[in-house]
Design an enzyme around this catalytic site. Structure first.
Site, short mmCIF file in Angstrom:
data_model
loop_
_atom_site.label_atom_id
_atom_site.label_comp_id
_atom_site.label_asym_id
_atom_site.label_seq_id
_atom_site.Cartn_x
_atom_site.Cartn_y
_atom_site.Cartn_z
N GLY A 73 14.28 61.75 2.94
CA GLY A 73 15.58 62.00 3.56
C GLY A 73 15.68 63.38 4.17
N CYS A 74 15.12 64.37 3.49
CA CYS A 74 15.18 65.74 3.99
C CYS A 74 14.35 65.92 5.25
CB CYS A 74 14.75 66.71 2.89
SG CYS A 74 15.84 66.64 1.44
N THR A 75 13.22 65.24 5.31
CA THR A 75 12.38 65.28 6.51
C THR A 75 13.10 64.59 7.66
OG1 THR A 75 10.37 65.37 5.18
CG2 THR A 75 10.15 64.62 7.47
N ALA A 78 15.84 66.99 8.87
CA ALA A 78 15.28 68.16 9.56
C ALA A 78 14.72 67.78 10.92
CB ALA A 78 14.21 68.81 8.69
#
Length: 180
Positions: A73-75, A78
């Site tokens: 999710g963070c990738t 970003a």
């Protein structure tokens, strides 16, 4: 006997105060739309100082907190911000990511995905605590984004575990701010 009882009482009291202090640090309320954004400062992936106060009045700041570098999710979030950076820059928006990860982890994350914005290393959680976004009992931030206007006030908040929700809501909030 009295000295041992006093020591036991003092130890219990100290433990209780320590627990209360930790709980209070983690229960800082999350700023809301219309609030003045807390003026945080930190070190970016290169160890250079960054201060929100330096950007207030000059840029709109999209300050986003995320749980961990190089996770699904963070990738996605970003890379979504990276891909929108041209449009964000046209609207005078600076993106700043914040997580508990180290500068080294941030450098690797930026390099691996060619991210084009700074990431603050909040290894002690002070920035997350200031914004009230620390996950309860963890050294990790919730996925929360703040759009901070030129006047230093929070214009929009997205507090959702979904990267897609953050990308969509922030895009809409930036467009709305650009029109006003």
């Amino acid at each position: 006997m009295k000295i041992n009882s006093f020591r036991s009482f003092a130890a219990i009291a100290l433990l209780a105060l320590s627990s209360l202090s930790s709980a209070m640090a983690q229960t800082t309320s999350t700023p809301k739309v219309g609030d003045i954004a807390p003026l945080i400062a930190g070190k970016n992936q290169d160890g250079k100082d960054w201060k929100l106060a330096d950007d207030v009045g000059k840029k709109v700041v999209l300050l986003y907190f995320y749980p961990k570098d190089d996770t699904r999710g963070c990738t996605k979030e970003a890379c979504g911000l990276r891909d929108r950076m041209g449009d964000l820059a046209k609207d005078n928006v600076e993106v700043i990511g914040v997580s508990f990860d180290s500068t080294e982890s941030h450098q690797a994350f930026i390099s691996k995905y060619t991210l084009n914005f700074p990431l603050l290393a909040d290894t002690d959680g002070k920035i997350a605590d200031t914004y009230g976004v620390r996950m309860s009992g963890k050294n990790m931030a919730r996925r929360v984004s703040f759009l901070i206007g030129l006047d230093g006030k929070i214009v929009h908040v997205t507090d959702s575990p979904s990267a897609d929700v953050h990308l969509t809501e922030m895009q809409e909030a930036v467009a709305k701010l650009a029109k006003s």
